[in-house]
Design a protein around this motif. Structure first.
Motif, PDB file in Angstrom:
ATOM      1  N   GLU A   1       0.829  -1.204   0.000  1.00  0.00           N
ATOM      2  CA  GLU A   1       0.000   0.000   0.000  1.00  0.00           C
ATOM      3  C   GLU A   1       0.861   1.250   0.000  1.00  0.00           C
ATOM      4  N   GLU A   2       1.922   1.261   0.793  1.00  0.00           N
ATOM      5  CA  GLU A   2       2.818   2.420   0.832  1.00  0.00           C
ATOM      6  C   GLU A   2       3.540   2.601  -0.498  1.00  0.00           C
ATOM      7  N   VAL A   3       3.945   1.498  -1.099  1.00  0.00           N
ATOM      8  CA  VAL A   3       4.625   1.566  -2.393  1.00  0.00           C
ATOM      9  C   VAL A   3       3.704   2.159  -3.455  1.00  0.00           C
ATOM     10  N   THR A   4       2.463   1.696  -3.490  1.00  0.00           N
ATOM     11  CA  THR A   4       1.529   2.202  -4.509  1.00  0.00           C
ATOM     12  C   THR A   4       1.174   3.660  -4.262  1.00  0.00           C
ATOM     13  N   GLN A   5       1.127   4.083  -3.011  1.00  0.00           N
ATOM     14  CA  GLN A   5       0.864   5.496  -2.731  1.00  0.00           C
ATOM     15  C   GLN A   5       1.992   6.365  -3.274  1.00  0.00           C
ATOM     16  N   LEU A   6       3.229   5.948  -3.050  1.00  0.00           N
ATOM     17  CA  LEU A   6       4.366   6.682  -3.601  1.00  0.00           C
ATOM     18  C   LEU A   6       4.265   6.738  -5.124  1.00  0.00           C
ATOM     19  N   HIS A   7       4.012   5.593  -5.724  1.00  0.00           N
ATOM     20  CA  HIS A   7       3.942   5.505  -7.182  1.00  0.00           C
ATOM     21  C   HIS A   7       2.814   6.361  -7.737  1.00  0.00           C
ATOM     22  N   ASP A   8       1.645   6.313  -7.091  1.00  0.00           N
ATOM     23  CA  ASP A   8       0.488   7.069  -7.582  1.00  0.00           C
ATOM     24  C   ASP A   8       0.703   8.573  -7.473  1.00  0.00           C
ATOM     25  N   HIS A   9       1.551   9.003  -6.544  1.00  0.00           N
ATOM     26  CA  HIS A   9       1.838  10.430  -6.397  1.00  0.00           C
ATOM     27  C   HIS A   9       3.027  10.871  -7.256  1.00  0.00           C
ATOM     28  N   GLY A  10       3.521   9.975  -8.088  1.00  0.00           N
ATOM     29  CA  GLY A  10       4.590  10.349  -9.008  1.00  0.00           C
ATOM     30  C   GLY A  10       5.982  10.283  -8.435  1.00  0.00           C
TER      31      GLY A  10
ATOM     32  N   ARG B   1      16.553  10.403   4.872  1.00  0.00           N
ATOM     33  CA  ARG B   1      15.763   9.182   5.003  1.00  0.00           C
ATOM     34  C   ARG B   1      14.400   9.592   5.534  1.00  0.00           C
ATOM     35  N   LEU B   2      13.407   9.573   4.673  1.00  0.00           N
ATOM     36  CA  LEU B   2      12.105  10.128   5.013  1.00  0.00           C
ATOM     37  C   LEU B   2      11.039   9.042   5.003  1.00  0.00           C
ATOM     38  N   SER B   3       9.949   9.320   5.688  1.00  0.00           N
ATOM     39  CA  SER B   3       8.810   8.412   5.680  1.00  0.00           C
ATOM     40  C   SER B   3       8.095   8.516   4.331  1.00  0.00           C
ATOM     41  N   PRO B   4       7.291   7.504   3.942  1.00  0.00           N
ATOM     42  CA  PRO B   4       6.527   7.599   2.696  1.00  0.00           C
ATOM     43  C   PRO B   4       5.637   8.837   2.656  1.00  0.00           C
ATOM     44  N   GLU B   5       5.048   9.190   3.805  1.00  0.00           N
ATOM     45  CA  GLU B   5       4.183  10.370   3.860  1.00  0.00           C
ATOM     46  C   GLU B   5       4.964  11.640   3.536  1.00  0.00           C
ATOM     47  N   ASP B   6       6.185  11.755   4.104  1.00  0.00           N
ATOM     48  CA  ASP B   6       7.002  12.938   3.837  1.00  0.00           C
ATOM     49  C   ASP B   6       7.462  12.981   2.384  1.00  0.00           C
ATOM     50  N   LEU B   7       7.815  11.841   1.835  1.00  0.00           N
ATOM     51  CA  LEU B   7       8.207  11.784   0.430  1.00  0.00           C
ATOM     52  C   LEU B   7       7.076  12.291  -0.464  1.00  0.00           C
TER      53      LEU B   7
ATOM     54  N   MET C   1      19.930  22.992   0.186  1.00  0.00           N
ATOM     55  CA  MET C   1      19.651  23.487   1.532  1.00  0.00           C
ATOM     56  C   MET C   1      20.569  22.816   2.553  1.00  0.00           C
ATOM     57  N   LYS C   2      20.743  21.528   2.389  1.00  0.00           N
ATOM     58  CA  LYS C   2      21.589  20.792   3.326  1.00  0.00           C
ATOM     59  C   LYS C   2      23.046  21.227   3.193  1.00  0.00           C
ATOM     60  N   ARG C   3      23.512  21.429   1.947  1.00  0.00           N
ATOM     61  CA  ARG C   3      24.886  21.862   1.736  1.00  0.00           C
ATOM     62  C   ARG C   3      25.130  23.254   2.295  1.00  0.00           C
ATOM     63  N   SER C   4      24.072  24.059   2.359  1.00  0.00           N
ATOM     64  CA  SER C   4      24.194  25.422   2.884  1.00  0.00           C
ATOM     65  C   SER C   4      24.168  25.455   4.407  1.00  0.00           C
ATOM     66  N   GLY C   5      24.033  24.275   5.013  1.00  0.00           N
ATOM     67  CA  GLY C   5      24.080  24.204   6.467  1.00  0.00           C
ATOM     68  C   GLY C   5      22.735  24.221   7.142  1.00  0.00           C
ATOM     69  N   TYR C   6      21.662  24.084   6.364  1.00  0.00           N
ATOM     70  CA  TYR C   6      20.313  24.079   6.950  1.00  0.00           C
ATOM     71  C   TYR C   6      19.861  22.636   7.141  1.00  0.00           C
ATOM     72  N   ASP C   7      19.754  22.215   8.378  1.00  0.00           N
ATOM     73  CA  ASP C   7      19.281  20.875   8.697  1.00  0.00           C
ATOM     74  C   ASP C   7      17.786  20.965   8.991  1.00  0.00           C
ATOM     75  N   LEU C   8      16.997  20.912   7.937  1.00  0.00           N
ATOM     76  CA  LEU C   8      15.568  21.178   8.036  1.00  0.00           C
ATOM     77  C   LEU C   8      14.759  19.889   7.957  1.00  0.00           C
ATOM     78  N   ASP C   9      13.601  19.901   8.614  1.00  0.00           N
ATOM     79  CA  ASP C   9      12.699  18.772   8.454  1.00  0.00           C
ATOM     80  C   ASP C   9      11.829  19.011   7.216  1.00  0.00           C
ATOM     81  N   PRO C  10      11.120  17.980   6.723  1.00  0.00           N
ATOM     82  CA  PRO C  10      10.332  18.130   5.491  1.00  0.00           C
ATOM     83  C   PRO C  10       9.332  19.280   5.531  1.00  0.00           C
ATOM     84  N   GLN C  11       8.663  19.478   6.669  1.00  0.00           N
ATOM     85  CA  GLN C  11       7.686  20.555   6.763  1.00  0.00           C
ATOM     86  C   GLN C  11       8.343  21.913   6.580  1.00  0.00           C
TER      87      GLN C  11
END
Length: 403
Positions: A222-231, A246-252, A268-278
């Motif tokens: 189900e998680e695989v198909t959700q990723l696939h269906d969202h492109g 390393r993100l959850s399927p929901e975050d991806l 963003m990461k290379r610029s030194g920003y360690d940000l969460d998906p939100q």
């Protein structure tokens, strides 16, 4: 004691008898599979015919139409198909059973009645392999779809979990081959037969599964198909993995749905920003590019996403931030916003510092700017002997026309 006698007229009695028979037929699952057939040589390709089978019960109507090779319909000849009229008897013989059709054909089009006889030897072999959920209806479908013992054994050999007769029919109907199942299993996922059907229905390919597994994702079907269906494709997952995300399927899914590119996340990461998906999504939705974030940081301002958004939404660019930092004042992001909103240029604080006013507040700077006080005016006052004036005193002199 009186016994009540119920009298029925003949039509009512006949109707009741018919009803009893029909109920008995509905309850009897051992009744032979019969129905009508129609055949058309003009609707199929060369050397093939279209055979349509219809069957009706008390509770349902069923119809199935497929193309068959002429040689698969034993007893049906090309001469009969070409004749103006011919009585025919032909059979479709499969491992699961034998379909017998009788009727007539006129100029390549015909019809009649059919009956199906299950193959008891096939049932025995199926049960040896653990398939006990077999009835005549399933055998009939297996015969039409040519689910033979070779196919069944290949499917069993793939090692799929929870494989049932119904699923064998569904797998065959979707043209899910043992090779496809082997590819999926080689990717490292242990999916059941139901999972395989679900993945196939959503167009998931083994390459995508391999990328997920390589990036460390162990997901449900189900998680695989959700990723696939969202492109979300294999490249998107792979690029994020390269950026150490390393993100959850929901975050991806959320990142992809908001149009956040993997390049944006990596920069963003290379610029030194360690940000969460939100936080990444917030910055992206407000039009903040990785370049803007990097320039603000290079200008000497360490900001969280909310503060960065405030700067950007107020039209403050990195050049303005850099100019204020170069003035030597320790402005907060709120100070910078107030200065910019009131039209204060990045050069003005530098002028004030050069004139000896390096400890004034942002509010005082704004007030002087709005009243037309600049470095030259302060210098003229000093040259005329007026020194050590406070910002408020300078403003009052300006307001009273002292120049």
């Amino acid at each position: 004691m009186q016994i009540m006698k119920l009298r029925m007229n003949e039509p009512v009695a006949i109707a009741l008898c018919v009803l009893v028979v029909l109920i008995a037929q509905a309850a009897d699952t051992t009744l032979p599979t019969t129905g009508t057939w129609n055949l058309n040589r003009w609707m199929a390709g060369s050397g093939r015919v279209q055979l349509t089978l219809k069957r009706s019960t008390i509770t349902s109507n069923w119809i199935e139409s497929s193309d068959y090779r002429m040689e698969d319909l034993r007893g049906l000849s090309s001469d009969q198909m070409s004749s103006l009229h011919s009585n025919v008897h032909f059979e479709l013989t499969r491992d699961a059973g034998n379909l017998v059709c009788e009727g007539s054909i006129v100029a390549g089009v015909g019809g009649g009645k059919f009956s199906f006889s299950p193959n008891l030897a096939f049932i025995t072999e199926m049960r040896k392999l653990g398939f006990d959920d077999i009835d005549e209806s399933k055998l009939f479908n297996m015969a039409l779809m040519d689910i033979n013992m070779v196919y069944v054994r290949q499917m069993v050999k793939t090692g799929m979990r929870d494989l049932t007769t119904r699923q064998l029919i569904d797998l065959r109907g979707r043209n899910i081959t043992p090779e496809y199942i082997a590819e999926v299993r080689s990717s490292g996922f242990d999916f059941s037969a139901s999972d395989m059907i679900h993945l196939n229905d959503h167009g998931v390919e083994s390459g995508f599964l391999r990328e997920l597994k390589k990036s460390g994702y162990t997901l449900s079907a189900e998680e695989v198909t959700q990723l696939h269906d969202h492109g979300v494709d294999g490249r998107y997952v792979r690029d994020l993995d390269s950026a150490k995300y390393r993100l959850s399927p929901e975050d991806l899914i959320r990142l992809h749905d908001h149009g956040v590119s993997t390049d944006t996340i990596a920069q963003m990461k290379r610029s030194g920003y360690d940000l969460d998906p939100q936080q990444v999504i917030q910055l992206h939705d407000h039009g903040i590019s990785p370049r803007f974030a990097a320039d603000v940081k290079q200008a000497g301002l360490e900001l969280n996403p909310d503060k960065m958004i405030q700067l950007h939404d107020h039209g403050i660019d990195p050049e303005f931030v850099r100019g204020l930092k170069d003035s030597g004042f320790q402005f907060t992001s709120d100070d910078m916003i107030h200065l910019h909103d009131n039209g204060v240029s990045a050069e003005f604080p530098k002028q004030l510092r050069a004139a000896g006013y390096g400890r004034v507040s942002a509010r005082e700077i704004i007030s002087m700017w709005q009243n037309g006080v600049n470095g030259d005016y302060i210098a003229r006052l000093r040259d005329s002997g007026m020194k050590d004036l406070t910002p408020d005193q300078i403003i009052k002199l300006k307001q009273h026309g002292v120049d």
